[in-house]
Enzyme design. Structure first.
Site, PDB file in Angstrom:
ATOM      1  N   ASP A   1       0.819  -1.231   0.000  1.00 23.69           N
ATOM      2  CA  ASP A   1       0.000   0.000   0.000  1.00 23.69           C
ATOM      3  C   ASP A   1       0.844   1.269   0.000  1.00 23.69           C
ATOM      4  OD1 ASP A   1      -2.394  -1.621   0.322  1.00 23.69           O
ATOM      5  OD2 ASP A   1      -1.811  -1.829   2.427  1.00 23.69           O
TER       6      ASP A   1
ATOM      7  N   LYS B   1       2.671   2.131  -5.045  1.00 22.56           N
ATOM      8  CA  LYS B   1       3.382   1.586  -6.218  1.00 22.56           C
ATOM      9  C   LYS B   1       2.591   1.795  -7.500  1.00 22.56           C
ATOM     10  CE  LYS B   1       3.535  -2.565  -4.545  1.00 22.56           C
ATOM     11  NZ  LYS B   1       2.858  -2.263  -3.272  1.00 22.56           N
TER      12      LYS B   1
ATOM     13  N   GLY C   1      -4.168  -4.090  -4.628  1.00 21.32           N
ATOM     14  CA  GLY C   1      -5.038  -3.024  -5.122  1.00 21.32           C
ATOM     15  C   GLY C   1      -4.259  -1.762  -5.390  1.00 21.32           C
ATOM     16  N   HIS C   2      -4.402  -1.201  -6.587  1.00 19.36           N
ATOM     17  CA  HIS C   2      -3.751   0.051  -6.947  1.00 19.36           C
ATOM     18  C   HIS C   2      -4.827   1.065  -7.307  1.00 19.36           C
ATOM     19  CE1 HIS C   2      -0.055  -2.017  -6.835  1.00 19.36           C
ATOM     20  NE2 HIS C   2      -0.018  -2.463  -8.075  1.00 19.36           N
TER      21      HIS C   2
ATOM     22  N   GLN D   1       2.223  -6.114  -3.011  1.00 16.66           N
ATOM     23  CA  GLN D   1       2.489  -6.049  -1.576  1.00 16.66           C
ATOM     24  C   GLN D   1       3.825  -5.343  -1.321  1.00 16.66           C
ATOM     25  OE1 GLN D   1       1.201  -9.389  -2.746  1.00 16.66           O
ATOM     26  NE2 GLN D   1      -0.721  -8.331  -2.398  1.00 16.66           N
TER      27      GLN D   1
END
Length: 408
Positions: free
Chosen positions: A12, A15, A39-40, A198
């Site tokens: 988180d 990235k 999740g991005h 991650q």
């Protein structure tokens, strides 16, 4: 040139935004690990995109993105994501490829994942997306890969519900599959980004085991999951936030004290929008842990760091960072493998002056307030690693480049 972007904390770190920004100068973006548990969030002007499986570079119309060999892919999640992008005007046709060595997540793995974590005496706090189970099947030599979808003998070994699930997806998945190592050899002169999932502290080997993900989150995973040799990688960028966050259970030495620092925790969480993209869970928040960050730099051969969310601190009079641990009365300056030691660690904090100025108004690093520069430059000295990119907002444009990673 081949550049790797990894998370240097517990995931988180931002990235997705950084890969999206750097993809402007790349032709190929390869995500090498993880699955739909990641999740991005990408923000471009007034548009916001939440991605889970597809690499961030997809938002550029001329880029090819590839789901690498180290990934585990839920076909339902993948095609729902492609549908969402297409409905929002992003043409993905022919631009999303999948390594034929990537493994497939089956629906029953998701149920097993949830049940297994609930049955643990101390749950890990997984996302419940079947990721860990798929990696376990892979290690047990019982998994199914994209390349196996046309292997009748292997399919006959699956349960009928698995075959029924795969049937409507098989043709589409095979049409997207690629021999990744051969593909990258043919495109050896292309600028290629390798995107991790991650973060280092959730890596199966380097992280806070057993409170880790099941894949290779570190830079070494880029070679394996990206189907290239390690000497083919030119640079490693480590992304970190100006503070620390963690999702799920596990040690977190610099976490804000829930009794005395609850107000600070709520401020950072709300200002930094620290809620999981995949699960919506509020993230645990704490001071920047420089001991852990230095460990990430050492174990990943990080060439330069990327700092995000620095603007979250814009209104504070002072900020703090963890520079050592006190464990059972002893000062510790390295990141221990022992979970017991980490659980007993008290952060030794250094205080920095705040800057009380919106950093988003700065166009170049030299316009930063001196206090922000002092914070950044202390981190560089402590980690013995330069910070070449600083993000001061969610939008693609709110990115300060001190030195481009595409320069040798």
């Amino acid at each position: 040139m081949k550049v790797v972007v990894i998370g240097a904390q517990w995931g988180d770190e931002g990235k997705g935004k950084i890969v999206d920004y750097l993809a402007n100068e790349a032709q190929i973006i390869v995500r090498y690990s993880g699955g739909a548990n990641a999740g991005h969030t990408i923000v471009i002007g007034n548009e916001e995109y939440a991605l889970h499986l597809i690499p961030s570079g997809i938002l550029y119309p001329d880029k090819v993105v590839i789901l690498g060999a180290g990934m585990v892919i839920d076909p339902t999640a993948l095609f729902n994501e492609l549908k969402m992008l297409n409905e929002r005007g992003i043409d993905t046709g022919g631009r999303v490829l999948i390594s034929d060595r990537a493994h497939v997540v089956l629906p029953r793995y998701i149920q097993i994942d949830k049940e297994r974590d609930l049955a643990r005496k101390k749950p890990i706090g997984t996302t419940g997306r079947g990721i860990g189970i798929t990696y376990s099947k892979k290690s047990d030599r019982d998994g199914i890969r994209i390349a196996d979808l046309s292997w009748k003998e292997r399919l006959d070994e699956l349960e009928s519900e698995d075959r029924d699930f795969l049937a409507p997806y098989t043709e589409r998945l095979e049409a997207m599959s690629v021999d990744l190592s051969t593909y990258l050899v043919h495109h050896r002169n292309s600028q290629t980004l390798f995107e991790g999932a991650q973060g280092t502290l959730l890596d199966l080997d380097l992280g806070t085991y057993p409170y880790v993900s099941s894949g290779m989150s570190g830079a070494a995973g880029a070679a394996i999951g990206g189907c290239v040799g390690p000497r083919a990688l030119d640079k490693v960028l480590g992304v970190f936030k100006a503070y620390s966050t963690r999702v799920g259970n596990g040690p977190f030495p610099s976490e804000f004290d829930p009794d005395s620092e609850d107000e600070l925790c709520r401020f950072v969480r709300d200002t930094g929008r620290e809620y999981g993209v995949t699960t919506g869970r509020p993230r645990r928040c704490g001071y920047l842990d420089l001991v852990a960050l230095r460990y990430a730099c050492l174990t990943n051969s990080i060439d330069s760091l990327v700092m995000t969310h620095l603007d979250v601190y814009d209104t504070l009079g002072e900020i703090k960072a963890c520079v050592a641990y006190r464990i059972n009365g002893k000062m510790v300056e390295s990141f221990p493998a022992s979970i017991e030691a980490l659980n007993n660690a008290e952060p030794v904090l250094r205080v920095f002056s705040g800057w009380k100025k919106p950093l988003a108004n700065c166009l170049v690093y030299e316009e930063f307030p001196v206090q922000a520069m002092e914070y950044i430059e202390f981190i560089e000295r402590f980690c013995e690693t330069p910070i070449h990119i600083v993000s001061v907002g969610y939008d693609r444009k709110a990115t300060i480049i001190r030195k481009s990673p595409w320069t040798r």
